[in-house]
Design a protein around this motif. Structure first.
Motif, short mmCIF file in Angstrom:
data_model
loop_
_atom_site.label_atom_id
_atom_site.label_comp_id
_atom_site.label_asym_id
_atom_site.label_seq_id
_atom_site.Cartn_x
_atom_site.Cartn_y
_atom_site.Cartn_z
N SER A 247 7.37 24.88 -18.95
CA SER A 247 8.08 24.04 -17.99
C SER A 247 8.54 24.90 -16.82
N ALA A 248 8.68 24.29 -15.65
CA ALA A 248 9.18 25.02 -14.48
C ALA A 248 10.58 25.57 -14.78
N THR A 249 10.82 26.81 -14.41
CA THR A 249 12.10 27.45 -14.72
C THR A 249 13.12 27.33 -13.60
N GLU A 250 12.69 26.91 -12.42
CA GLU A 250 13.60 26.75 -11.29
C GLU A 250 13.74 25.28 -10.96
N ALA A 251 14.98 24.83 -10.75
CA ALA A 251 15.24 23.42 -10.48
C ALA A 251 14.52 22.95 -9.22
N GLU A 252 14.41 23.83 -8.23
CA GLU A 252 13.73 23.46 -6.99
C GLU A 252 12.24 23.23 -7.23
#
Length: 381
Positions: A247-252
């Motif tokens: 999963s993407a680790t940065e909220a942006e």
């Protein structure tokens, strides 16, 4: 007027939670139809064409190909077809190392995943087609349980179950993983009742006879699976076929990803609506609940907030409402700056909802397609 605001707030909230709470609860009242166990596949296995599109995947493509070849060999009559969509990072050179085992198609320019997948389908005559992403991992025996349910002629498409493998990497990754666990839990119940309503692109198999080439500007996984559904065949989720990705680790990054996915999904729904509106009522109920209403969640929550505002002011006073709103905003901003886990998870969830809202706007009013895109860097690590 207070009563009107209260009813409106409640209605918006009920619709917002329906895809995630009410819908899966109501599925228990539908007849259950368990999927076939993997043991039913036997030794006479149908021919399978494995199709995969790759962009800049140099960091992981060698391991991906090794796993895919191992899985294909374990299954038996399977060919592997790979489309390289104009990568510039050495992906092509690595793929050519496997030239004796795969059918490789290289494009010098980016034309998009759907274009490439459509091309790969034409390069085999296999009875079954398997589509998979370039960034997933899996066990060597992943294919057999995906093929077993096709012993039932009513089954048209079978999907693997996706697990996000890095929930501990960051609050954003934890939020994304938690959301997807809920999605897969809903799909598991859905699969055994009204039938799965659409699939994601991680890994799925469908009958060639049901394949209808999607337009290149539409995402292929959702389009193909909904077309199978529109042809009156069942879609299933296989509990014994697990695939893993990050999963993407940065909220942006997750905001950008959700914006793209939402836009692509709404584009597919709009294109297939003339067929989907004629679905039998159990399937249409699942489609409207799980595949359409959930993309309206940000707008429904906004409607609930707008309706609840005058209600809260009437009950508690303007000063208290403004004070609570300002205090909550400051707490979130400070928590994000200090990297406080709970605050970061709330911010990640809010940015994800914002991404969905922007994606819907992109589709309906912006005319965007995202035929090609740049995957999140943290997903590829």
């Amino acid at each position: 007027m207070i009563g009107v605001y209260a009813i409106a707030t409640a209605l918006f909230l009920v619709l917002a939670v329906h895809p995630f709470v009410i819908y899966p609860w109501t599925l228990r009242f539908f007849p259950r139809r368990p999927s076939a166990p993997a043991s039913r596949i036997g030794t006479d296995r149908p021919a399978l064409a494995i199709c995969m599109s790759a962009y800049n995947e140099a960091r992981s493509i060698r391991r991906r190909m090794e796993l895919l070849i191992e899985a294909a060999d374990a299954y038996g009559p399977a060919t592997i077809h790979v489309y390289a969509d104009g990568p510039r990072d050495g992906t092509i050179e690595i793929l050519r190392e496997f030239g004796d085992r795969i059918d490789l198609v290289v494009s010098e320019e980016r034309k998009g995943k759907t274009y490439g997948m459509n091309l790969l389908v034409t390069r085999s005559a296999a009875e079954l087609l398997m589509f998979t992403d370039a960034n997933v991992l899996h066990d060597v025996d992943v294919i057999a349980p995906l093929v077993a349910p096709f012993a039932d002629p009513a089954v048209g498409c079978v999907s693997a179950r996706l697990v996000y493998s890095n929930p501990d990497d960051s609050p954003a990754a934890a939020t994304g993983a938690a959301y997807w666990r809920k999605e897969e839990a809903i799909k598991a119940v859905e699969s055994e009742t009204v039938g799965l309503i659409g699939v994601d692109g991680a890994m799925f198999v469908l009958r060639r006879e049901l394949h209808r080439a999607p337009p290149p500007h539409l995402i292929d996984d959702l389009y193909l699976s909904l077309v199978v559904l529109a042809q009156g065949k069942r879609l299933l989720s296989s509990p014994d076929a697990l695939v893993y990705e990050r999963s993407a680790t940065e909220a942006e990054e997750e905001l950008v990803r959700k914006r793209r996915i939402a836009c692509q999904a709404i584009n597919v729904h709009r294109a297939l609506w003339p067929q989907l509106r004629r679905l039998p009522w159990p399937a249409f109920y699942g489609y409207a609940s799980h595949r359409m209403l959930k993309w309206m969640t940000p707008f429904l929550l906004l409607g609930a907030a707008v309706s609840a505002l005058p209600l809260a002011v009437a009950l508690f006073g303007l000063e208290i409402v403004l004070g609570v709103a300002c205090a909550g905003t400051v707490a979130l901003v400070a928590g994000q700056a200090l990297r406080f886990g709970p605050a970061q998870r709330v911010v990640a969830a809010l940015l994800s909802l914002l991404g969905v809202a922007l994606g819907v706007v992109d589709s309906v009013w912006g005319g965007k397609t995202y035929a090609v895109w740049q995957p999140a860097e943290s997903v590829r690590d």
